[in-house]
Design an enzyme around this catalytic site. Structure first.
Site, PDB file in Angstrom:
ATOM      1  N   ILE A  17       0.821  -1.224   0.000  1.00  0.00           N
ATOM      2  CA  ILE A  17       0.000   0.000   0.000  1.00  0.00           C
ATOM      3  C   ILE A  17       0.849   1.265   0.000  1.00  0.00           C
ATOM      4  O   ILE A  17       0.407   2.308  -0.489  1.00  0.00           O
ATOM      5  CB  ILE A  17      -1.011  -0.017   1.166  1.00  0.00           C
ATOM      6  CG1 ILE A  17      -2.143   0.954   0.864  1.00  0.00           C
ATOM      7  CG2 ILE A  17      -0.345   0.300   2.495  1.00  0.00           C
ATOM      8  CD1 ILE A  17      -3.411   0.656   1.585  1.00  0.00           C
ATOM      9  N   GLY A  38       3.072  -4.079  11.433  1.00  0.00           N
ATOM     10  CA  GLY A  38       2.267  -4.363  10.253  1.00  0.00           C
ATOM     11  C   GLY A  38       2.243  -3.202   9.274  1.00  0.00           C
ATOM     12  O   GLY A  38       3.244  -2.530   9.036  1.00  0.00           O
ATOM     13  N   ASP A  40       0.861  -0.357   9.548  1.00  0.00           N
ATOM     14  CA  ASP A  40       1.093   0.918  10.245  1.00  0.00           C
ATOM     15  C   ASP A  40       2.602   1.240  10.248  1.00  0.00           C
ATOM     16  O   ASP A  40       3.026   2.347   9.856  1.00  0.00           O
ATOM     17  CB  ASP A  40       0.554   0.768  11.677  1.00  0.00           C
ATOM     18  CG  ASP A  40       0.376   2.086  12.408  1.00  0.00           C
ATOM     19  OD1 ASP A  40       0.948   3.094  11.959  1.00  0.00           O
ATOM     20  OD2 ASP A  40      -0.320   2.099  13.429  1.00  0.00           O
ATOM     21  N   GLY A 129      -4.727  -8.610  10.365  1.00  0.00           N
ATOM     22  CA  GLY A 129      -3.362  -8.998  10.725  1.00  0.00           C
ATOM     23  C   GLY A 129      -3.285  -9.230  12.224  1.00  0.00           C
ATOM     24  O   GLY A 129      -3.872 -10.181  12.747  1.00  0.00           O
ATOM     25  N   TYR A 131      -4.817  -7.890  14.522  1.00  0.00           N
ATOM     26  CA  TYR A 131      -6.121  -7.864  15.188  1.00  0.00           C
ATOM     27  C   TYR A 131      -6.962  -9.121  14.914  1.00  0.00           C
ATOM     28  O   TYR A 131      -8.060  -9.258  15.443  1.00  0.00           O
ATOM     29  CB  TYR A 131      -6.891  -6.591  14.819  1.00  0.00           C
ATOM     30  CG  TYR A 131      -6.463  -5.367  15.605  1.00  0.00           C
ATOM     31  CD1 TYR A 131      -5.357  -5.399  16.451  1.00  0.00           C
ATOM     32  CD2 TYR A 131      -7.160  -4.172  15.513  1.00  0.00           C
ATOM     33  CE1 TYR A 131      -4.953  -4.279  17.172  1.00  0.00           C
ATOM     34  CE2 TYR A 131      -6.776  -3.039  16.235  1.00  0.00           C
ATOM     35  CZ  TYR A 131      -5.672  -3.099  17.061  1.00  0.00           C
ATOM     36  OH  TYR A 131      -5.295  -1.983  17.774  1.00  0.00           O
TER      37      TYR A 131
HETATM   38  P1  ADP Z   1      -4.481  -4.871  12.086  1.00  0.00           P
HETATM   39  O1  ADP Z   1      -3.848  -4.555  13.423  1.00  0.00           O
HETATM   40  O2  ADP Z   1      -5.617  -3.918  11.753  1.00  0.00           O
HETATM   41  O3  ADP Z   1      -4.861  -6.306  11.972  1.00  0.00           O
HETATM   42  P2  ADP Z   1      -2.042  -5.260  10.473  1.00  0.00           P
HETATM   43  O4  ADP Z   1      -1.140  -4.204   9.962  1.00  0.00           O
HETATM   44  O5  ADP Z   1      -1.491  -6.205  11.502  1.00  0.00           O
HETATM   45  O6  ADP Z   1      -3.352  -4.494  11.011  1.00  0.00           O
HETATM   46  O7  ADP Z   1      -2.593  -6.129   9.262  1.00  0.00           O
HETATM   47  C1  ADP Z   1      -3.544  -5.676   8.347  1.00  0.00           C
HETATM   48  C2  ADP Z   1      -3.228  -6.255   6.984  1.00  0.00           C
HETATM   49  O8  ADP Z   1      -2.243  -5.441   6.352  1.00  0.00           O
HETATM   50  C3  ADP Z   1      -2.649  -7.670   6.983  1.00  0.00           C
HETATM   51  O9  ADP Z   1      -3.327  -8.411   5.977  1.00  0.00           O
HETATM   52  C4  ADP Z   1      -1.189  -7.456   6.603  1.00  0.00           C
HETATM   53  O10 ADP Z   1      -0.668  -8.576   5.897  1.00  0.00           O
HETATM   54  C5  ADP Z   1      -1.311  -6.269   5.679  1.00  0.00           C
HETATM   55  N1  ADP Z   1      -0.087  -5.500   5.384  1.00  0.00           N
HETATM   56  C6  ADP Z   1       1.070  -5.414   6.069  1.00  0.00           C
HETATM   57  N2  ADP Z   1       1.933  -4.602   5.438  1.00  0.00           N
HETATM   58  C7  ADP Z   1       1.306  -4.143   4.314  1.00  0.00           C
HETATM   59  C8  ADP Z   1       1.648  -3.285   3.227  1.00  0.00           C
HETATM   60  N3  ADP Z   1       2.848  -2.673   3.145  1.00  0.00           N
HETATM   61  N4  ADP Z   1       0.714  -3.061   2.240  1.00  0.00           N
HETATM   62  C9  ADP Z   1      -0.502  -3.640   2.295  1.00  0.00           C
HETATM   63  N5  ADP Z   1      -0.879  -4.457   3.295  1.00  0.00           N
HETATM   64  C10 ADP Z   1      -0.004  -4.717   4.281  1.00  0.00           C
END
Ligand code: ADP
Length: 183
Positions: A17, A38, A40, A129, A131
């Site tokens: 993203i 993740g 964030d 992810g 959560y």
């Molecule tokens: P949450 O705490 O809301 O679950 P996470 O960041 O742990 O958030 O995960 C949300 C989703 O984002 C997961 O499917 C993870 O694989 C994905 N993710 C992690 N890094 C990226 C990225 N650079 N671009 C897109 N999606 C990502």
């Protein structure tokens, strides 16, 4: 995979993203708004310190951000103009209002995008992810929330993109989009 919802193109793709050329990218933030792992962590790393500075100013004004809500900052060093920090629910088994809170996180993000006249927005898979929201269920909730918003509210969006990090996540969103009732 893509489909049209009114004048808006809905696109599902696999990718990172932080590398999307869109007006707004959405961060799966937590309610402190002060960063995490993740997606964030990836957004703050790629976007630089300005984004966290703006988050801290928001925290000073309104403390954090409650689950189901979202706030907006600039995009820092990203090519996106805005980062919308949305707080999805932690999965607690499914009977603690998780579906409604997740839908609300998407709706709040879209409202902020529309208020800032964004024409394109990219979402990650919020809550699936760390959560632990089951991705098959989250995908249906997310797509229904986006479709309902695009149909019911006034907005400037020409493209809504879901950027899925893994192949299995993309497959789950594709299955959910194919299963979306035509109504
Ligand atoms: P949450 O705490 O809301 O679950 P996470 O960041 O742990 O958030 O995960 C949300 C989703 O984002 C997961 O499917 C993870 O694989 C994905 N993710 C992690 N890094 C990226 C990225 N650079 N671009 C897109 N999606 C990502």
């Amino acid at each position: 995979m893509e489909t049209m919802i009114g004048k808006t193109r809905l696109v599902l793709l696999r990718g990172d993203i932080t590398r999307q050329s869109v007006d707004a990218i959405v961060n799966a933030a937590n309610s402190t708004l002060l960063g995490g792992g993740g997606v964030d962590g990836a957004i703050h790393r790629a976007g630089g310190p300005k984004i966290l500075e703006e988050c801290k100013q928001i925290v000073a004004r309104q403390r954090g951000c409650v689950t189901g809500d979202a706030v907006i900052t600039g995009g820092g060093n990203l090519s996106a103009k805005f980062v919308i920090h949305a707080v999805g629910p932690f999965w607690s088994g499914g009977d603690r209002g998780e579906d409604g809170l997740l839908a609300s996180a998407y709706r709040s993000s879209l409202r902020l995008a529309a208020a800032h006249r964004a024409t394109s927005i990219a979402f990650p898979s919020i809550s699936t992810g760390a959560y632990r929201f089951p991705v098959e269920r989250a995908a249906g909730v997310a797509l229904r929330a986006v479709r309902a918003f695009l149909r019911a509210e006034s907005h400037t969006l020409l493209e809504v993109r879901f950027v899925l990090f893994g192949e299995a996540d993309l497959a789950a969103y594709e299955t959910a989009l194919a299963a979306l009732s035509p109504a």
